[in-house]
Write a protein that holds these residues in place. Sequence first.
Motif, mmCIF file in Angstrom:
data_model
loop_
_atom_site.group_PDB
_atom_site.id
_atom_site.type_symbol
_atom_site.label_atom_id
_atom_site.label_comp_id
_atom_site.label_asym_id
_atom_site.label_seq_id
_atom_site.Cartn_x
_atom_site.Cartn_y
_atom_site.Cartn_z
ATOM 1 N N LYS A 73 0.823 -1.206 0.000
ATOM 2 C CA LYS A 73 0.000 0.000 0.000
ATOM 3 C C LYS A 73 0.859 1.258 0.000
ATOM 4 O O LYS A 73 0.468 2.286 -0.575
ATOM 5 N N SER A 74 2.020 1.180 0.664
ATOM 6 C CA SER A 74 2.888 2.364 0.730
ATOM 7 C C SER A 74 3.403 2.747 -0.654
ATOM 8 O O SER A 74 3.573 3.940 -0.963
ATOM 9 N N VAL A 75 3.646 1.734 -1.510
ATOM 10 C CA VAL A 75 4.122 2.004 -2.867
ATOM 11 C C VAL A 75 3.024 2.697 -3.680
ATOM 12 O O VAL A 75 3.272 3.677 -4.391
ATOM 13 N N VAL A 76 1.798 2.177 -3.554
ATOM 14 C CA VAL A 76 0.669 2.771 -4.263
ATOM 15 C C VAL A 76 0.428 4.196 -3.775
ATOM 16 O O VAL A 76 0.214 5.126 -4.575
ATOM 17 N N ALA A 77 0.466 4.379 -2.453
ATOM 18 C CA ALA A 77 0.214 5.705 -1.881
ATOM 19 C C ALA A 77 1.240 6.723 -2.360
ATOM 20 O O ALA A 77 0.896 7.876 -2.673
ATOM 21 N N ARG A 78 2.509 6.313 -2.423
ATOM 22 C CA ARG A 78 3.547 7.233 -2.873
ATOM 23 C C ARG A 78 3.354 7.602 -4.339
ATOM 24 O O ARG A 78 3.507 8.768 -4.736
ATOM 25 N N ALA A 79 3.007 6.614 -5.161
ATOM 26 C CA ALA A 79 2.782 6.881 -6.586
ATOM 27 C C ALA A 79 1.575 7.788 -6.792
ATOM 28 O O ALA A 79 1.585 8.677 -7.653
ATOM 29 N N VAL A 80 0.517 7.571 -5.989
ATOM 30 C CA VAL A 80 -0.671 8.432 -6.084
ATOM 31 C C VAL A 80 -0.319 9.858 -5.675
ATOM 32 O O VAL A 80 -0.748 10.832 -6.322
ATOM 33 N N ALA A 81 0.465 10.011 -4.612
ATOM 34 C CA ALA A 81 0.852 11.346 -4.147
ATOM 35 C C ALA A 81 1.658 12.084 -5.207
ATOM 36 O O ALA A 81 1.442 13.283 -5.456
ATOM 37 N N ASP A 82 2.581 11.354 -5.845
ATOM 38 C CA ASP A 82 3.398 11.986 -6.893
ATOM 39 C C ASP A 82 2.536 12.412 -8.081
ATOM 40 O O ASP A 82 2.687 13.522 -8.610
ATOM 41 N N LEU A 83 1.616 11.526 -8.466
ATOM 42 C CA LEU A 83 0.758 11.841 -9.611
ATOM 43 C C LEU A 83 -0.183 12.994 -9.295
ATOM 44 O O LEU A 83 -0.391 13.888 -10.128
ATOM 45 N N ALA A 84 -0.738 13.001 -8.070
ATOM 46 C CA ALA A 84 -1.646 14.080 -7.664
ATOM 47 C C ALA A 84 -0.913 15.419 -7.637
ATOM 48 O O ALA A 84 -1.451 16.460 -8.062
ATOM 49 N N GLU A 89 -0.063 20.817 -9.833
ATOM 50 C CA GLU A 89 0.861 21.853 -10.321
ATOM 51 C C GLU A 89 0.526 22.246 -11.754
ATOM 52 O O GLU A 89 0.557 23.444 -12.107
ATOM 53 N N ARG A 90 0.159 21.266 -12.564
ATOM 54 C CA ARG A 90 -0.124 21.534 -13.980
ATOM 55 C C ARG A 90 -1.446 22.265 -14.163
ATOM 56 O O ARG A 90 -1.562 23.175 -14.999
ATOM 57 N N GLU A 91 -2.463 21.902 -13.355
ATOM 58 C CA GLU A 91 -3.800 22.454 -13.564
ATOM 59 C C GLU A 91 -4.177 23.505 -12.529
ATOM 60 O O GLU A 91 -5.252 24.101 -12.636
#
Length: 298
Positions: A73-84, A89-91
């Motif tokens: 879950k920690s891997v998924v959470a980190r990837a979600v945080a980076d993507l969010a 920042e972009r929008e």
Amino acid sequence: MKNAIIYRTPKGWPESAVRMSEAIKHLAFAPCHPSAPESFGFVLPAGHAEGFAHRIGSQIVLTLQTETKILPKSVVARAVADLAAKIEEREGRTIGRKERKELSEVVTADLLPRAFTTLSRISAYLFPDDGRLVIDTASQKKANDFVEILLHIAPDNDIKPFQTNNRPADGMTEWLQGEAPDSLTIDDECTLVRDDDENPTVKYLHHSLDGEDIADHLACGKRPTQLAVTCNDRASFVITDKLHIKRFVLHDVVALEIGEQETMADRFDAEMALHAGEMKIAIDAIEEALGGPVREAA
């Protein structure tokens, strides 16, 4: 066979290992699809088995294999945080909870094909003459999953939990009070729990269970939820108040009965037959000591 969660099945089922193999061959194991988190199915119980159901003596052995993707879950959470963070920042906006959940699903689907996998196996023993199914696991969930698969091919979907006429906790209480049956010897481990809001618990390990302290705990309402016993001086194990068997071990003198075998296949079958036979004897002894099978209403 180290553990046992026991069920009742229709007597005489299955008729043979060959018929059982035919019934479950469409449930053969296949590796995980890249996008799937898990895959399960039957595999050969032994390398020399001729089918997915392998007869050894009077019992039939089945083995279920599960492949599970490892995706912390920690891997998924980190990837979600980076993507969010990139989207924000972009929008120039904040990502809400609902959108984060959607991102989590996207990230999981992207990571699953690259995730490592782990394999596990559970064996089950069918005793057609006795109408019993014994699953070698200490996990009730894994046993339930195994039974759920078998229910699709069982006659009238008739697989029921193993129950006795007398409550296991009451029976084990009597055994601790000196009324153990001749076939069972009390060992040096037990867990006592009082059924109230606080559930006070006392655990004994490598401790004599015939002292006054045990009697005092029983007198104040505590009841055994686990108790170590030996059956006929041949096998030792822990029985629980749910009629599960844990840490089933044959005594050395019994293990020697296997003797020399010509091949590894012969030794495998001999060991399995001996363990299953002693497990059957232990279950019979427990059932008899607890008043026989539960009496069902007509």
